[in-house]
Motif scaffolding. Structure first.
Motif, mmCIF file in Angstrom:
data_model
loop_
_atom_site.group_PDB
_atom_site.id
_atom_site.type_symbol
_atom_site.label_atom_id
_atom_site.label_comp_id
_atom_site.label_asym_id
_atom_site.label_seq_id
_atom_site.Cartn_x
_atom_site.Cartn_y
_atom_site.Cartn_z
ATOM 1 N N ASN A 181 37.193 41.979 45.008
ATOM 2 C CA ASN A 181 37.884 41.884 46.292
ATOM 3 C C ASN A 181 38.532 40.523 46.482
ATOM 4 O OD1 ASN A 181 37.531 44.289 48.416
ATOM 5 N ND2 ASN A 181 35.851 44.322 46.947
ATOM 6 N N ILE A 182 37.948 39.495 45.889
ATOM 7 C CA ILE A 182 38.594 38.172 45.943
ATOM 8 C C ILE A 182 39.880 38.206 45.127
ATOM 9 C CG2 ILE A 182 38.372 35.782 45.180
ATOM 10 C CD1 ILE A 182 35.361 36.031 45.862
ATOM 11 N N ALA A 183 39.813 38.857 43.963
ATOM 12 C CA ALA A 183 41.004 38.914 43.107
ATOM 13 C C ALA A 183 42.151 39.620 43.829
ATOM 14 C CB ALA A 183 40.676 39.622 41.795
ATOM 15 N N ILE A 184 41.856 40.758 44.489
ATOM 16 C CA ILE A 184 42.966 41.467 45.135
ATOM 17 C C ILE A 184 43.472 40.729 46.365
ATOM 18 C CG2 ILE A 184 42.297 43.759 44.277
ATOM 19 C CD1 ILE A 184 41.274 44.398 47.065
ATOM 20 N N GLY A 189 50.363 38.827 43.070
ATOM 21 C CA GLY A 189 49.835 39.153 41.737
ATOM 22 C C GLY A 189 48.410 39.639 41.741
ATOM 23 N N GLY A 190 47.711 39.513 42.876
ATOM 24 C CA GLY A 190 46.272 39.750 42.890
ATOM 25 C C GLY A 190 45.861 41.149 42.480
ATOM 26 N N THR A 191 46.580 42.155 43.006
ATOM 27 C CA THR A 191 46.184 43.528 42.680
ATOM 28 C C THR A 191 46.427 43.816 41.200
ATOM 29 O OG1 THR A 191 48.346 44.189 43.553
ATOM 30 C CG2 THR A 191 46.459 44.501 44.979
ATOM 31 N N ALA A 194 43.625 42.041 39.211
ATOM 32 C CA ALA A 194 42.360 42.771 39.294
ATOM 33 C C ALA A 194 42.409 44.020 38.425
ATOM 34 C CB ALA A 194 42.068 43.135 40.745
ATOM 35 N N SER A 195 43.550 44.717 38.458
ATOM 36 C CA SER A 195 43.651 45.959 37.703
ATOM 37 C C SER A 195 43.593 45.697 36.198
ATOM 38 C CB SER A 195 44.944 46.683 38.060
ATOM 39 O OG SER A 195 45.022 47.902 37.381
ATOM 40 N N LEU A 196 44.263 44.626 35.761
ATOM 41 C CA LEU A 196 44.244 44.310 34.331
ATOM 42 C C LEU A 196 42.857 43.860 33.901
ATOM 43 C CD1 LEU A 196 47.637 42.447 33.811
ATOM 44 C CD2 LEU A 196 47.056 44.810 33.296
ATOM 45 N N PHE A 197 42.214 43.051 34.722
ATOM 46 C CA PHE A 197 40.920 42.513 34.322
ATOM 47 C C PHE A 197 39.826 43.575 34.369
ATOM 48 C CE2 PHE A 197 36.978 40.240 34.528
ATOM 49 C CZ PHE A 197 37.189 39.194 33.652
ATOM 50 N N PHE A 198 39.802 44.362 35.439
ATOM 51 C CA PHE A 198 38.748 45.358 35.590
ATOM 52 C C PHE A 198 39.108 46.669 34.895
ATOM 53 C CE2 PHE A 198 35.636 43.624 38.670
ATOM 54 C CZ PHE A 198 36.277 42.439 38.958
ATOM 55 N N GLY A 199 40.322 46.760 34.364
ATOM 56 C CA GLY A 199 40.734 47.994 33.704
ATOM 57 C C GLY A 199 40.921 49.128 34.694
ATOM 58 N N GLY A 200 41.347 48.798 35.896
ATOM 59 C CA GLY A 200 41.522 49.805 36.937
ATOM 60 C C GLY A 200 40.835 49.340 38.206
ATOM 61 N N PRO B 145 45.777 49.942 34.481
ATOM 62 C CA PRO B 145 46.902 50.671 35.050
ATOM 63 C C PRO B 145 47.601 49.854 36.150
ATOM 64 C CG PRO B 145 44.865 51.456 35.993
ATOM 65 C CD PRO B 145 44.477 50.446 34.955
ATOM 66 N N ARG B 146 48.818 50.251 36.456
ATOM 67 C CA ARG B 146 49.537 49.630 37.571
ATOM 68 C C ARG B 146 48.741 49.870 38.847
ATOM 69 N NH1 ARG B 146 54.462 48.891 40.171
ATOM 70 N NH2 ARG B 146 55.633 48.607 38.250
ATOM 71 N N PRO B 147 48.509 48.811 39.627
ATOM 72 C CA PRO B 147 47.769 49.032 40.869
ATOM 73 C C PRO B 147 48.638 49.853 41.810
ATOM 74 C CG PRO B 147 48.592 46.790 40.770
ATOM 75 C CD PRO B 147 48.959 47.430 39.474
ATOM 76 N N GLY B 148 48.261 51.064 42.065
ATOM 77 C CA GLY B 148 49.134 51.927 42.858
ATOM 78 C C GLY B 148 48.504 52.296 44.176
ATOM 79 N N GLN B 149 48.588 53.558 44.497
ATOM 80 C CA GLN B 149 48.074 54.031 45.776
ATOM 81 C C GLN B 149 46.548 54.056 45.782
ATOM 82 O OE1 GLN B 149 49.912 54.822 48.596
ATOM 83 N NE2 GLN B 149 51.387 53.677 47.383
ATOM 84 N N GLY B 150 45.953 53.882 44.589
ATOM 85 C CA GLY B 150 44.510 53.985 44.485
ATOM 86 C C GLY B 150 43.768 53.075 45.446
ATOM 87 N N LEU B 151 44.344 51.903 45.698
ATOM 88 C CA LEU B 151 43.678 50.981 46.605
ATOM 89 C C LEU B 151 43.797 51.448 48.057
ATOM 90 C CD1 LEU B 151 44.676 47.499 45.172
ATOM 91 C CD2 LEU B 151 42.379 48.403 45.411
#
Ligand code: HEM
Ligand code: FES
Lengths: 487, 306
Positions: A181-184, A189-191, A194-200, B145-151
């Motif tokens: 949650n800190i990363a996002i 660039g945060g989201t 987080a997605s690249l580091f956590f793999g989703g 994956p691209r951060p999309g609507q999932g969040l």
């Protein structure tokens, strides 16, 4: 092989091996110079060494753990010998950490020594840094080594966090979720980050495996490289020393590396290792079997991170609930205490040697250390900074303190926020007066034992400034400045 | 231990042994002997404990004795029987001399000129390296994956139809299963492992409950549902103070007012817990008629954009 002529059958094997190596490396004169090196002695010079030895223990115990730890989130049913969790579904990572604790002989002691070593390593690193700061050992020519040290500190804090996040227990899962949650919260660039580091999205199926590679390979390799450079620089630039009879900016006074300093260093290693083993055996740390496996919808109350993360936890708690929103965009609350604060903290820390040189206009070489009292402004600043982070640290334990002292968390928060603003200046002021007082007491009998750097003057603003500024000598030709003896 | 003999502290014992032994030396020597002996005993204890089945405390103590004995022995040895003289060594200037700098500059510039003679090649070579560096960034893209609507969405909004709420074992929940004093955690049916969809079901005091405007029919009787994830940094909000109708987050003590749209009343959280629109289906089980009123857990920069 001209030297071989000197060998006879009676020559001991160790000598012959040395000869064999020298014939291939030509290292004798280099090593002799190293053995002859002189190392100044002061108790505070031991701190960096303690950090080094704790790090060695970290690697030794860590390698042992890798033989048993299984960094996988595959779900299995626990069948090990810890009865309360038998039949419970959990990840292989958590199960293998339980096995290490209950079913691998000597596994628990290794786990606990590893964790204690992490705490001691970071503690001695920080105290070592304080020694460097308060004695001005970071000044020219040692700015690079300061930067290397700050780099190691940051990476080691990260590696500690990653380490206890591997075990996939309830506590570590909670910590990782906060990290996500800190990363996002980082704008733009945060989201992605987080997605690249956590793999989703959190928790991400590959997370533990990734953390594992980071923990046992990536960060240790970088830290070891930095450490090598750090030590090489100490050897190249020679150690600093406190001033005293016969000690100048142009010499080093101390004991020879061989055998005295080497023996003391070896003793320090064994004693550090002994202390860590005693702690690891007798003092329980991170009893993961009590926390249970990580379940995303559960949280254990009063969960406390390791001490080196405490200040960040405190900052997250004490920072007010500000959130900037405009045009559908927002800057979430955690960004300030968890991204901005550490960023500013480590940036200022890294830049301090250059900032101080700019403020004091002192760009000369220094091999003689300051006594903290002789630099009251720097000392006051350091003490104020420490006070700030100490308050944050205790703020991180607000819930535990509230229970212990039977007060409301509400009142404690208010007290901590006030302390955060009030204590640092007060502590800094007290430190400043103390320095002035100590320096004043030194003066009547002042011999060359304590060079009075701060000019004797009444306590007014002007003299305070001069206390941090040494002689306003014009910068000398940098190529030939080997340091000007003072005092 | 070989020492070169100069400047040893008075009374220090050299290998020649020509000096008189003092009582201090004897005591120190006995101490070293004792320390090394303790170390050996510690190692033996370790072996015995291990063979006997292992025991963490004893192993730690045995290791500490084995290591500490060696450490203490060497420390005493160094303190009493090694040269403690102060040696003075000159410091040499770190910076190179002018001549060295000039020689280096000349050598470097000579090479530089060789490169400059084929300036275009050098520039192109650098360009190729830069391009390689950029291209090497692309594999990093594979990490996630691209951060999309999932969040922004959860499984509740996926199907566009009401979804039953179930417990951790997938069992549907009836309003009567809930009680005033306890929290129930629920998930959308078929998504019991979705971390972001965990939901709090609470039975509130209908007299004092003030539904937010437009959400009057989001409750079933006296049951209201909120996201379980704290809007600060996403911890599960696990503590319910029934008398005060406050939800407490154990991570950083944010507190939410259940009766008033779960607005934060204390702590670092800035936003209310998102609410879930509830209903009951024909069989009397609780269902959600749509997704949460806002994205769950911690904020991010474009949370408010659709
Ligand atoms: C800066 C250096 C390091 C720090 C600060 C550090 C810190 C930690 C911490 C705090 C834990 C959690 C321990 C627990 O409670 O069980 C841990 C676990 C672990 N560490 Fe390290 N560590 C470091 C280096 C290493 C190295 C170099 C290795 C191996 C080559 C290693 C291997 C492991 C393994 C396998 C675990 C998980 C197993 C377990 O603890 O049960 N660590 N580390
Ligand atoms: S996550 Fe709930 S208060 Fe921080």
């Amino acid at each position: 092989m001209t030297a071989a002529g000197a060998l006879t059958k009676a020559t001991p094997l160790s000598r012959r091996t040395a000869r064999w190596l020298d014939a291939r490396l030509g290292a004798a004169s280099f090593v002799r110079k190293a053995l002859d090196k002189v190392f100044p002695d002061h108790w505070s010079f031991l701190l960096g060494e303690l950090a080094l030895w704790s790090f060695v223990i970290l690697i030794a115990t860590g390698v042992y753990l890798t033989f048993f730890f299984d960094a996988s989130v595959e779900e299995i049913v626990y069948q090990g010998s810890y009865v309360p969790l038998q039949g419970v579904e959990m990840s292989r990572a958590y199960a293998s950490a339980l096995d290490l604790s209950f079913d691998v002989r000597a596994g628990l002691v290794m786990r606990q020594v590893h964790h204690w070593a992490a705490n001691v390593y970071l503690a001695t690193t920080v105290v070592h840094l304080m020694r460097i700061f308060f004695t001005g050992a970071f000044r020219r020519p040692r700015e690079l080594n300061w930067l290397l040290g700050v780099g190691m500190l940051i990476l080691s804090i990260v590696n500690g966090f990653v380490g206890y996040s591997l075990l996939d227990d309830q506590l570590s899962g909670t910590g990782l979720r906060i990290a996500y949650n800190i990363a996002i919260s980082i704008p733009v660039g945060g989201t992605w980050l987080a997605s690249l580091f956590f793999g989703g999205e959190f928790p991400g199926p590959d997370l533990i495996e990734r953390l594992y590679v980071i923990h046992i390979l990536l960060l240790p390799a970088v830290i070891i490289a930095l450490l090598g450079a750090h030590l090489a620089l100490v050897a190249r630039q020679r150690h600093t020393q406190f001033s005293g009879p016969g000690r100048t900016e142009r010499n080093v006074v101390g004991e020879r590396v061989w055998p005295t300093f080497a023996a003391k260093g070896t003793a320090a290693f064994f004693l550090t290792a002994a202390m860590l083993c005693a702690l690891g055996g007798l003092a329980q740390i991170n009893p993961i079997w009590l926390y249970g496996p990580f379940r995303p919808a559960e949280v254990s109350a009063a969960s406390q991170p390791d001490w080196y993360m405490g200040w960040l936890d405190g900052a997250l708690r004490l920072w007010p609930s500000w959130e900037i929103r405009a045009f559908g965009f927002e800057l979430p609350t955690p960004f300030y205490p968890s991204v901005l604060l550490p960023g500013v903290t480590f940036a200022l820390l890294a830049l301090w040697p250059f900032l101080e040189a700019r403020i004091t206009k002192d760009r000369r070489e220094h091999h003689l250390l300051d006594r903290p009292r002789d630099r009251p402004l720097r000392t006051a600043l350091g003490v104020a900074t420490l006070a700030f982070y100490t308050v944050l640290f205790f703020g991180g334990a607000s819930d535990v303190l509230a229970v212990t002292f039977q007060t409301s968390v509400n009142a404690l928060f208010r007290a901590f926020r006030t302390a955060l603003l009030v204590l640092p200046p007060v502590a800094g002021f007290v430190a400043y007066r103390l320095c002035r007082e100590l320096a004043r007491r030194d003066r009547p009998g002042a011999t060359d034992e304590a060079p009075a750097v701060a000019p004797a003057a009444p306590e007014d603003g002007a003299s305070h400034r001069r206390a941090i500024e040494p002689e306003d000598e014009p910068e000398r030709d940098p190529a030939s400045t080997a340091g000007v003896p003072r005092g | 231990m070989s020492t070169d003999g100069d400047g040893r502290r008075p009374g220090a014992n050299g290998p020649g042994g020509g000096e008189r032994r003092t009582r201090r030396d004897d005591r120190a020597e006995r101490l070293v002997v004792a320390a090394f002996t303790v170390s050996i005993v510690g190692a033996l204890i370790l072996a015995v404990v291990y063979i006997a089945g292992g025991q963490a405390q004893l192993e730690g103590v045995a290791l500490a004795l084995a290591l500490g004995g060696i450490g203490l022995g060497i420390a005493v040895w160094a303190r009493y029987f090694m040269a403690a003289d102060e040696v003075v060594e000159e410091r040499h200037a770190l910076a190179s001399t002018e001549e060295e700098v000039t020689a280096f500059t000349a050598a470097f510039e000579a090479g530089e000129q060789t490169l400059a003679r084929r300036g275009l090649l050098a520039k192109l070579g650098l360009g190729a390296l830069g391009a390689l560096g950029l291209a090497a960034l692309f594999p990093i893209r594979s990490l996630g994956p691209r951060p999309g609507q999932g969040l922004k969405n959860t499984a509740y909004g996926d199907g566009g139809r009401p979804l039953r709420l179930v417990d951790a074992d997938g069992v549907p929940i009836r309003p009567a299963d809930l009680s005033r004093s306890s929290l129930t955690t629920a998930w959308p049916e078929g998504h019991e492992h979705d971390a972001d969809a965990s939901t709090l079901l609470l039975q509130v005091d209908r007299e004092r409950f003030r539904p937010l405007p437009g959400r009057e029919d989001w409750v079933v009787g006296d049951i209201v549902a909120y996201s379980k994830l704290c809007t600060h940094t996403g911890c599960p909000v696990g503590l319910y103070q029934t008398e005060l109708d406050l939800l407490l987050c154990p991570c950083h003590q944010s507190t939410f007012d259940v009766l008033n749209g779960a607005e934060p009343v204390f702590g670092p959280a800035a936003r209310p817990l998102p609410q879930l629109p509830l209903d009951v289906d024909e069989e009397g089980f609780l269902v959600a008629t749509g997704d949460f009123s806002a994205p769950v857990a911690g904020g991010f920069w474009d949370r408010g954009r659709t």
